[in-house]
Structures are given as structure tokens and as C-alpha cells.
Write a protein that holds these residues in place. Structure first.
Motif, PDB file in Angstrom:
ATOM      1  N   SER A  16       0.903  -1.101  -0.073  1.00  0.00           N
ATOM      2  CA  SER A  16       0.072   0.144  -0.111  1.00  0.00           C
ATOM      3  C   SER A  16       0.964   1.458  -0.131  1.00  0.00           C
ATOM      4  CB  SER A  16      -0.878   0.110   1.321  1.00  0.00           C
ATOM      5  OG  SER A  16      -0.329   0.218   2.402  1.00  0.00           O
ATOM      6  N   GLY A  17       0.346   2.521  -0.129  1.00  0.00           N
ATOM      7  CA  GLY A  17       0.953   3.584  -0.170  1.00  0.00           C
ATOM      8  C   GLY A  17       0.635   4.628  -1.317  1.00  0.00           C
ATOM      9  N   ASN A  18       1.634   5.191  -1.657  1.00  0.00           N
ATOM     10  CA  ASN A  18       1.402   6.111  -2.828  1.00  0.00           C
ATOM     11  C   ASN A  18       0.900   5.498  -4.127  1.00  0.00           C
ATOM     12  OD1 ASN A  18       1.631   8.870  -1.881  1.00  0.00           O
ATOM     13  ND2 ASN A  18       3.845   8.408  -1.382  1.00  0.00           N
ATOM     14  N   GLY A  19      -0.365   5.859  -4.839  1.00  0.00           N
ATOM     15  CA  GLY A  19      -0.709   5.094  -5.793  1.00  0.00           C
ATOM     16  C   GLY A  19      -0.998   3.913  -5.855  1.00  0.00           C
ATOM     17  N   ASP A  20      -1.446   3.271  -4.227  1.00  0.00           N
ATOM     18  CA  ASP A  20      -1.730   1.799  -4.161  1.00  0.00           C
ATOM     19  C   ASP A  20      -2.656   1.769  -2.918  1.00  0.00           C
ATOM     20  OD1 ASP A  20      -2.000  -0.795  -3.767  1.00  0.00           O
ATOM     21  OD2 ASP A  20       0.317  -1.255  -3.624  1.00  0.00           O
ATOM     22  N   SER A  21      -3.890   1.882  -3.134  1.00  0.00           N
ATOM     23  CA  SER A  21      -4.987   1.516  -2.025  1.00  0.00           C
ATOM     24  C   SER A  21      -5.013   0.127  -1.295  1.00  0.00           C
ATOM     25  CB  SER A  21      -6.335   1.729  -2.456  1.00  0.00           C
ATOM     26  OG  SER A  21      -6.749   0.945  -3.617  1.00  0.00           O
ATOM     27  N   GLY A  22      -4.075  -0.680  -1.789  1.00  0.00           N
ATOM     28  CA  GLY A  22      -4.002  -2.002  -1.105  1.00  0.00           C
ATOM     29  C   GLY A  22      -3.935  -3.050  -2.235  1.00  0.00           C
ATOM     30  N   THR A  23      -2.730  -3.852  -2.210  1.00  0.00           N
ATOM     31  CA  THR A  23      -2.761  -4.775  -3.181  1.00  0.00           C
ATOM     32  C   THR A  23      -2.056  -6.090  -2.564  1.00  0.00           C
ATOM     33  OG1 THR A  23      -2.435  -3.112  -4.907  1.00  0.00           O
ATOM     34  CG2 THR A  23      -1.982  -5.172  -5.624  1.00  0.00           C
ATOM     35  N   TRP A  24      -2.656  -7.302  -3.017  1.00  0.00           N
ATOM     36  CA  TRP A  24      -2.222  -8.458  -2.520  1.00  0.00           C
ATOM     37  C   TRP A  24      -1.255  -9.159  -3.566  1.00  0.00           C
ATOM     38  CZ3 TRP A  24      -2.820 -10.324   2.387  1.00  0.00           C
ATOM     39  CH2 TRP A  24      -3.394  -9.640   3.366  1.00  0.00           C
ATOM     40  N   HIS A  25      -0.051  -9.932  -3.277  1.00  0.00           N
ATOM     41  CA  HIS A  25       0.566 -10.485  -4.269  1.00  0.00           C
ATOM     42  C   HIS A  25       1.205 -12.041  -3.864  1.00  0.00           C
ATOM     43  CE1 HIS A  25       1.475  -6.390  -5.728  1.00  0.00           C
ATOM     44  NE2 HIS A  25       1.127  -6.032  -4.523  1.00  0.00           N
ATOM     45  N   LEU A  26       1.297 -13.002  -4.704  1.00  0.00           N
ATOM     46  CA  LEU A  26       1.742 -14.085  -4.545  1.00  0.00           C
ATOM     47  C   LEU A  26       2.992 -13.982  -5.103  1.00  0.00           C
ATOM     48  CD1 LEU A  26       1.468 -17.122  -3.281  1.00  0.00           C
ATOM     49  CD2 LEU A  26       0.517 -17.540  -5.479  1.00  0.00           C
ATOM     50  N   ASP A  65      -4.212   6.370  -9.383  1.00  0.00           N
ATOM     51  CA  ASP A  65      -4.491   7.672  -9.580  1.00  0.00           C
ATOM     52  C   ASP A  65      -5.344   8.566  -8.831  1.00  0.00           C
ATOM     53  OD1 ASP A  65      -6.159   5.941 -11.496  1.00  0.00           O
ATOM     54  OD2 ASP A  65      -7.303   8.015 -11.698  1.00  0.00           O
ATOM     55  N   LYS A  66      -6.335   7.820  -7.968  1.00  0.00           N
ATOM     56  CA  LYS A  66      -7.208   8.400  -7.227  1.00  0.00           C
ATOM     57  C   LYS A  66      -6.639   8.321  -5.759  1.00  0.00           C
ATOM     58  CE  LYS A  66     -11.152   7.731  -9.899  1.00  0.00           C
ATOM     59  NZ  LYS A  66     -10.689   7.375 -11.153  1.00  0.00           N
ATOM     60  N   VAL A  67      -5.576   7.873  -5.541  1.00  0.00           N
ATOM     61  CA  VAL A  67      -4.885   7.985  -4.158  1.00  0.00           C
ATOM     62  C   VAL A  67      -4.180   9.060  -3.821  1.00  0.00           C
ATOM     63  CG1 VAL A  67      -3.593   6.579  -2.420  1.00  0.00           C
ATOM     64  CG2 VAL A  67      -4.781   5.248  -4.148  1.00  0.00           C
ATOM     65  N   GLY A  68      -4.606   9.712  -2.909  1.00  0.00           N
ATOM     66  CA  GLY A  68      -4.042  11.241  -2.606  1.00  0.00           C
ATOM     67  C   GLY A  68      -2.371  10.891  -2.284  1.00  0.00           C
ATOM     68  N   LYS A  69      -1.573  11.736  -2.662  1.00  0.00           N
ATOM     69  CA  LYS A  69      -0.288  11.644  -2.251  1.00  0.00           C
ATOM     70  C   LYS A  69       0.118  11.483  -0.807  1.00  0.00           C
ATOM     71  CE  LYS A  69       4.275  13.794  -3.317  1.00  0.00           C
ATOM     72  NZ  LYS A  69       5.354  14.788  -3.767  1.00  0.00           N
ATOM     73  N   VAL A  70       1.002  10.735  -0.357  1.00  0.00           N
ATOM     74  CA  VAL A  70       1.203  10.713   1.151  1.00  0.00           C
ATOM     75  C   VAL A  70       2.751  11.007   1.138  1.00  0.00           C
ATOM     76  CG1 VAL A  70       0.985   9.144   3.178  1.00  0.00           C
ATOM     77  CG2 VAL A  70      -0.824   9.147   1.243  1.00  0.00           C
ATOM     78  N   SER A  71       3.067  11.868   2.417  1.00  0.00           N
ATOM     79  CA  SER A  71       4.594  12.126   2.604  1.00  0.00           C
ATOM     80  C   SER A  71       4.578  12.359   4.209  1.00  0.00           C
ATOM     81  CB  SER A  71       4.710  13.244   1.978  1.00  0.00           C
ATOM     82  OG  SER A  71       4.159  14.299   2.147  1.00  0.00           O
ATOM     83  N   LEU A 131       1.275  13.571   5.817  1.00  0.00           N
ATOM     84  CA  LEU A 131       0.369  14.630   5.385  1.00  0.00           C
ATOM     85  C   LEU A 131      -0.026  13.688   3.876  1.00  0.00           C
ATOM     86  CD1 LEU A 131      -0.698  17.473   4.654  1.00  0.00           C
ATOM     87  CD2 LEU A 131       1.348  17.720   3.264  1.00  0.00           C
ATOM     88  N   THR A 132      -1.451  14.043   3.821  1.00  0.00           N
ATOM     89  CA  THR A 132      -2.126  13.239   2.761  1.00  0.00           C
ATOM     90  C   THR A 132      -2.814  14.408   1.713  1.00  0.00           C
ATOM     91  OG1 THR A 132      -2.804  11.185   3.846  1.00  0.00           O
ATOM     92  CG2 THR A 132      -3.824  11.597   1.841  1.00  0.00           C
ATOM     93  N   LEU A 133      -2.531  14.526   0.588  1.00  0.00           N
ATOM     94  CA  LEU A 133      -3.007  15.671  -0.119  1.00  0.00           C
ATOM     95  C   LEU A 133      -4.231  15.235  -1.181  1.00  0.00           C
ATOM     96  CD1 LEU A 133       0.321  17.283  -1.152  1.00  0.00           C
ATOM     97  CD2 LEU A 133      -1.099  18.074   0.366  1.00  0.00           C
ATOM     98  N   PRO A 134      -5.183  16.138  -1.492  1.00  0.00           N
ATOM     99  CA  PRO A 134      -6.195  15.727  -2.516  1.00  0.00           C
ATOM    100  C   PRO A 134      -5.586  15.493  -3.808  1.00  0.00           C
ATOM    101  CG  PRO A 134      -6.185  17.943  -1.842  1.00  0.00           C
ATOM    102  CD  PRO A 134      -5.293  17.462  -0.933  1.00  0.00           C
ATOM    103  N   PRO A 135      -5.989  14.367  -4.411  1.00  0.00           N
ATOM    104  CA  PRO A 135      -5.621  14.121  -5.761  1.00  0.00           C
ATOM    105  C   PRO A 135      -5.957  15.393  -6.790  1.00  0.00           C
ATOM    106  CG  PRO A 135      -6.631  12.299  -4.951  1.00  0.00           C
ATOM    107  CD  PRO A 135      -6.907  13.253  -4.016  1.00  0.00           C
ATOM    108  N   GLY A 136      -5.129  15.671  -7.661  1.00  0.00           N
ATOM    109  CA  GLY A 136      -5.550  16.762  -8.582  1.00  0.00           C
ATOM    110  C   GLY A 136      -5.483  18.172  -8.176  1.00  0.00           C
TER     111      GLY A 136
END
Length: 662
Positions: A369-379, A400-406, A422-427
């Protein structure tokens, strides 16, 4: 067995068909412009949904995965084979599923929690209990509930001490209370001090292997491959404690006035045991390792803050993860360490967590998860170097709808170095934005760079969201955590204000357009922000907040059986208890300078709803604007989909009304 769980087990037993739900195959993320993302954010309920995948666990030999899926308010458990093909789906209904795990290649353990109303005679009114269902993936074998065959043991567990495999035998180790037999009246309540049981997960039979503590004492255990390896007993009045090995030989002892000692794990070779002890008020709990055969305890993992322990199938500690989620896990085995480092490095810029693996270290489950990733599972298949994405937490919230986190660093007014997320609004240009101050709960917790569903929901509506790691947070050393002692409503509160000043100086936010939103301790901070403080926020949203600290102390001491240790611990945390009324928002309701929204679960056993209802009464008496929303059937953690969605809907609407983003 209660009727609700009985019906639930019926669903388990009937389930057996292959699910029509398909696990996602790897796809390339579609890129959209930030302008389009800002113009059409996902619906608010997409953020409030429980993650589509809440957990995934690997069977011991890597032949299957069990994937916990949410479906509205209900849960499904999907079993998939090595080829990633669904074998069957188990319908779990709307119970609060807390954990899933494999006991053996064909045996799953499903842990639920349930809020119970306690009958007259108990100290508390409600209790959150845990129940375990054992499910066999073999056709026709079905499921059964832990302790359901024992008349003298209620069907809930007090503690989980793991599963040990001996060939085809599976033994589960759980602590639970026992009823006593009273003549012809059958079994009646005795006391709430748990015993340790060995449960045969095939025959369903339970055998008591560890006795309960006597009144005024507590016991905990560490279980190895041959049963009890160590037992710790603590006197809750004096703080004296002893640590015994499986042969009942004392191998360590001491005194800790607040009883802040506990067992951690078997050591890496299984011949030692690790325990924790807080040695001073301004230090973290130190870990010590002592041989099971006896010897001198030695410090273990000095100056390391541990967030999670990894154990093997015999209960031995094989690695750990630090308190900062950005740090990779650390494993003692060189092969596993090399594999782990390589896997984490293959997801640059993401928070990558290794959630499980096969015992031969060939197959790994990874969550990012994190910037550009709302949560993904991998094998990950380490033997072939292959990888596949098999699911996403929030499929409607694309990258693209995930707000930038820093991470932002700043200095408190007294010179203490702080940071926050800090989470910023996308766009949107990060300039003169309205602000949501969102302090975490605990307060012994911290925020880091990841996908936070509530922060992202507010960001999607045009707000900058700041989650400060104020003094007392757990992202730094013990001295930083101790700096929060006695600072409720004081420096812990002004740390938030100093964060606003930093963001305003950088031009990111407009400090005159700030609201504060928080849960639990964060809810307390939200109330304090508009009662103990003035002119800081346009509104406050308090979820399951503490409003009356004096009432909280009295409740804690009462529920602990009038324990002096509870009072001592709370004194360290809060400071002079006689001063609690001066930092309790309920006593300053008439000073509230902004509208307040209170949201509270009716089944909250951590912070009882009376903390909100009493605050609402005080605000009403003072003629101050407020709204109280009671969340039916909800606990402290917003576990249910419907009430989680209602909470977010109410919170966002309240903020938009009192602090519009545009």
C-alpha cells in the motif's frame, strides 16, 4: 452454543461449492489524468467499505491459500489451490472475523469476536469475547466450535497459545475459564482466571494442562513442541513475579510495581524463553532472554522497538518487524532474510508487508500500500521468481485516485522534534487547502505512510489531512513516548497546533479553515481542540472519545478489582489524578467554540458510550451546537461495514457543512 453462532456454523457446514467469485489475475493499472481523478472521485462509500480482501494465509506446505473476502456486511473465506483456482467458498455470515490461520494442511482456524451483555453480578456491563471455529477442508468433515463438547468450559477463549503438529496430530493450545459443578444445579460460574488447555483438533477433546492462578494473581504461558515450555505468574498486588520452565523450576524472578512484565516467545533455537519487563518509567519494556534450563537473563534486541514477531510452527521466534512499517522485516535465518529483503526491494516506494509463507520458503504472500496503491495482494514464487497480483483492497480506488502521502517533520514550541503524515487531495495544487487534523488513537500508537481509508476519503473531497505523531506516540524511542506522560490536554494537544503552524508556513493549508477528526484518544483530542483550546478549529468530529478522564480512571480501577497497580499505571500516564477534571472536555462544554459531532458504538467495551452521552448532555445544557450519533451493534474499532459507512458519511457531511473545501 448461542443461536447466532449455531446458525453461523450451519452456513459453514453447508458451504462446499466452488465460488463464482474469481481471484483477479495480474492487470496493468490504467492511468488517468489527475484532473479526471479530481473531477470524479470515487463514491464515499467506496472508502468506507471493509477491504475486499482483509487477510490471506498460506497453508503449511504452500498447497493452498485461504483468502478472507468481504461482501457488504458479510464475509466469505475462499480456498484456492496452487494454480490460483478457487476450490470452495465458506460463507461466514456477518460475524466479526478477527483472524484466520492454518492449523495443518487441511485444517483452518477462524477466530470471531462477539459482544456479550453480562448478567447481574459481574463488574462490567458488556464484554468482547473471542470464539474459534475449526474447519476441515476435507469434504464431509465440516466445522466445530472450540470447547463445544466440554460442559464445564464456556465456548470462548481467553488466550491463543498456538498450534503444534506431531505427524498427523494437531494440538491447539488455548486458555479459557472453567465452570464449577454445584450439586444438582449443574455447572455454575466460578471465577474468571483462565486455565490452559490442550485441544485435539481432530477429536475435539480438551485436556487441562495448566492450572489457573490464585486470586490476585495472573498466569501466562509459552508453549513449545512438547507442551508448556514456560509459565509466568504475577502478583497483581505487590508486583512480584516468577518465571518457571516446563518442569516448574524457577528460572527468573523480580518485582515490577505496575506488573508490566510478560512472556514474549521461545527463543530462536527453542532452548530459551524471552520475556519483557519495564525497568523504569521513562523506558520501553526491555526484553530479556533466559535459558529454559536456567541461567542469567540477558538483554535481547536492545534498543529495538518491535511491532510484530514472526514464529515458526513450533513457537520459536524467527524474526520481527520494527515499529516503523517502512522498515523491512528482520529474519534470523540467512536464507529467509535474503529472500525477504529481495521481495521488499521489488516494491520500491511501497509499504510492503510479508504476510505469510510456505514452510519451505518457496511461496510468499505480500501486501502493499502507499502512494498510488490503495492496497494490493501479491503471491511470490521464490523458486521460479514469478509473481502475481491476486486481489485489491479497494478496487474502485485506483492508483491515480490515491492522494499523495508524505512524512512531514517539524519542531514543537518547546523544541521537541516531531513528524506526521500528510495526505493531499488528488489533482489539487497543495496551496491554501482546508485542513483535517486527524490525531491517532492510543495514544500509544503512531501513523506512517500507507493507505488510510478515512484520511484518503477526506482528501478525495478536497482536504489536506495531517496525522501528527505527537509526543507519546510509538514511532520513536522510549523517552519520546514517556514525554507524553501527564500531557493529556497539554503539550500533546499543542503538538497538533504546532503541526498546523508548520503547514501554514509552507503555504500548504489555510490555518483558518481547519477541523479536527479523531477516534478514541484522537476523539479526546478532537473534543479538547474546541473546549480546552480556543480559536483553532471550525468543527470537531469525535469518534468513541474520552470526555471525562476522572470517570475513566474510576471505571478502570473498578474493573481491575480496585487494583493499586492500575491506579499507579494510570497516574504515570495521566499525571496527578486530582488534576484530571482540569483536562476533561466534559467540564468545559460551555467553552466549546465550534460545532461537535459525537459518534459512538453502543457495543464499545473499550470506551463505553456513556463518555459520549454525558458529553452530549453537557453540551446540550450549555446550549452549544452538537450532534450525537449512536452506532447500533458497533464496537470500538468500527468493525461492521454498515456502521463504518454511516460514520464516514456523517463525518464528511458534518465537516463539509462547517468547513467547506471550496
Amino acid at each position: 452454543m448461542n443461536n447466532k453462532l449455531r446458525g453461523h456454523l450451519g452456513a459453514l457446514l453447508l458451504a462446499g461449492q466452488v465460488s463464482s467469485l474469481a481471484i483477479a489475475t495480474p492487470v496493468m493499472a490504467r492511468q488517468e489524468s489527475t484532473q479526471a481523478a479530481a473531477a470524479q472521485p470515487p463514491a464515499l462509500n467506496e472508502y468506507a467499505k471493509l477491504p475486499t480482501i482483509s487477510d490471506a494465509v498460506m497453508s503449511p506446505y504452500g498447497q493452498r491459500m485461504a483468502v478472507l473476502l468481504s461482501r457488504g456486511s458479510d464475509w466469505d473465506l475462499m480456498i484456492v489451490n496452487q494454480a490460483m483456482q478457487p476450490e470452495k467458498i465458506i460463507s461466514l455470515g456477518s460475524q466479526k472475523v478477527r483472524a484466520i490461520s492454518w492449523a495443518g494442511p487441511e485444517t483452518l482456524l477462524i477466530t470471531y469476536s462477539l459482544t456479550l451483555e453480562l448478567p447481574f453480578g459481574f463488574i462490567g456491563d458488556k464484554s468482547e469475547i473471542s470464539q474459534v471455529v475449526v474447519y476441515s477442508t476435507k469434504d464431509g468433515e465440516g466445522a466445530w466450535e472450540m470447547f463445544s463438547r466440554q460442559r464445564d468450559i464456556p465456548e470462548w477463549i481467553a488466550g491463543n497459545y498456538g498450534v503444534r503438529r506431531h505427524g498427523n496430530d494437531l494440538k491447539g493450545y488455548y486458555s479459557a475459564v472453567r465452570f464449577k459443578q454445584k450439586g444438582g444445579a449443574g455447572h455454575v460460574w466460578d471465577h474468571g482466571r483462565p486455565y490452559l488447555f490442550e485441544v485435539d483438533l481432530k477429536t475435539e477433546k480438551a485436556k487441562m494442562i495448566g492450572n489457573s492462578a490464585t486470586a490476585g494473581r495472573s498466569r501466562s504461558w509459552v508453549v513449545g513442541s512438547d507442551g508448556i515450555s514456560a509459565m509466568m505468574e504475577v502478583d497483581l498486588d505487590t508486583g512480584n513475579w516468577t518465571l518457571e520452565n516446563g518442569n516448574k523450576k524457577t528460572i527468573a524472578s523480580g518485582r515490577e510495581e505496575q506488573a508490566r512484565v510478560g512472556l514474549v516467545s521461545l527463543g530462536r533455537d527453542g532452548n530459551t524463553v524471552i520475556y519483557s519487563q519495564k525497568t523504569s518509567s521513562d523506558a520501553d519494556a526491555d526484553w530479556f532472554e533466559v535459558p529454559l534450563a536456567g541461567g542469567t537473563p540477558k538483554p535481547f534486541l536492545e534498543n529495538v522497538d518491535v511491532n510484530r514477531i514472526y514464529r515458526d510452527n513450533e513457537g520459536r521466534m524467527i524474526g520481527y518487524r520494527g515499529s516503523d512499517l517502512n522498515d523491512p522485516p528482520v529474519f534470523f535465518d540467512e536464507k529467509l532474510k535474503t529472500l525477504s529483503d529481495s521481495i521488499v526491494a521489488s516494491f520500491p516506494g511501497k509499504i510492503a508487508r510479508i504476510e505469510g509463507w510456505s514452510e519451505d520458503y518457496n511461496r510468499f504472500i505480500v501486501h502493499t500500500s502507499g502512494n498510488g496503491d490503495s492496497g494490493t495482494w501479491h503471491l511470490i514464487d521464490a523458486s521460479t521468481g514469478g509473481s502475481a497480483t491476486f486481489g485489491r483492497d479497494y478496487s474502485a480506488i485506483t492508483g491515480d485516485k490515491v492522494g499523495k502521502v508524505s512524512m512531514m517533520r517539524y519542531t514543537a514550541r518547546d523544541g521537541l522534534e516531531l513528524d506526521g503524515v500528510l495526505t493531499l487531495p488528488p489533482g489539487r495544487e497543495p496551496k491554501n487547502l482546508p485542513l483535517i487534523m486527524m490525531p491517532h488513537g492510543g495514544p500509544a500508537s503512531h501513523d506512517t505512510i500507507k493507505f488510510d481509508w478515512m484520511a484518503q476519503a477526506f482528501a478525495s473531497r478536497g482536504y489536506a489531512v495531517f496525522q501528527p505523531n505527537f509526543r507519546g506516540s510509538t514511532n520513536r524511542d522510549a523517552a519520546f513516548q514517556a514525554a507524553g506522560n501527564g500531557e493529556w490536554g497539554g503539550k500533546m494537544q499543542t503538538d497538533l497546533s504546532d503541526g498546523i503552524d508548520m503547514l501554514a508556513e509552507k503555504g500548504i493549508i489555510d490555518p483558518s479553515r481547519a477541523c479536527i477528526v479523531g477516534a478514541s484518544y484522537g476523539g479526546y483530542a478532537a473534543l479538547a481542540g474546541v473546549t480546552l483550546q480556543q480559536g483553532e478549529y471550525r468543527c470537531a468530529v469525535a469518534i468513541a472519545p474520552l470526555s471525562d478522564l476522572d470517570m475513566e480512571i474510576k471505571s478502570d480501577v473498578r474493573l481491575s478489582g480496585r487494583s493499586n497497580m492500575m491506579r499507579t499505571w494510570r497516574t504515570e500516564q495521566f499525571g496527578d489524578l486530582s488534576k484530571l477534571p482540569s483536562v476533561s472536555p466534559i467540564n468545559f462544554a460551555d467553552k466549546a467554540d465550534a460545532p461537535i459531532l459525537l459518534l459512538h458504538g453502543e457495543d464499545d467495551t473499550v470506551v463505553p458510550i456513556v463518555q459520549s452521552t454525558k458529553m452530549a448532555q453537557a453540551l446540550n445544557k450549555a446550549g452549544k451546537p452538537y450532534r450525537l450519533v449512536r452506532l447500533e451493534g458497533e464496537d470500538h474499532w468500527l468493525s461492521r461495514a454498515a456502521t463504518r459507512e454511516a460514520t464516514l458519511k456523517e463525518a464528511v457531511a458534518f465537516v463539509q457543512e462547517n468547513n467547506p473545501a471550496d
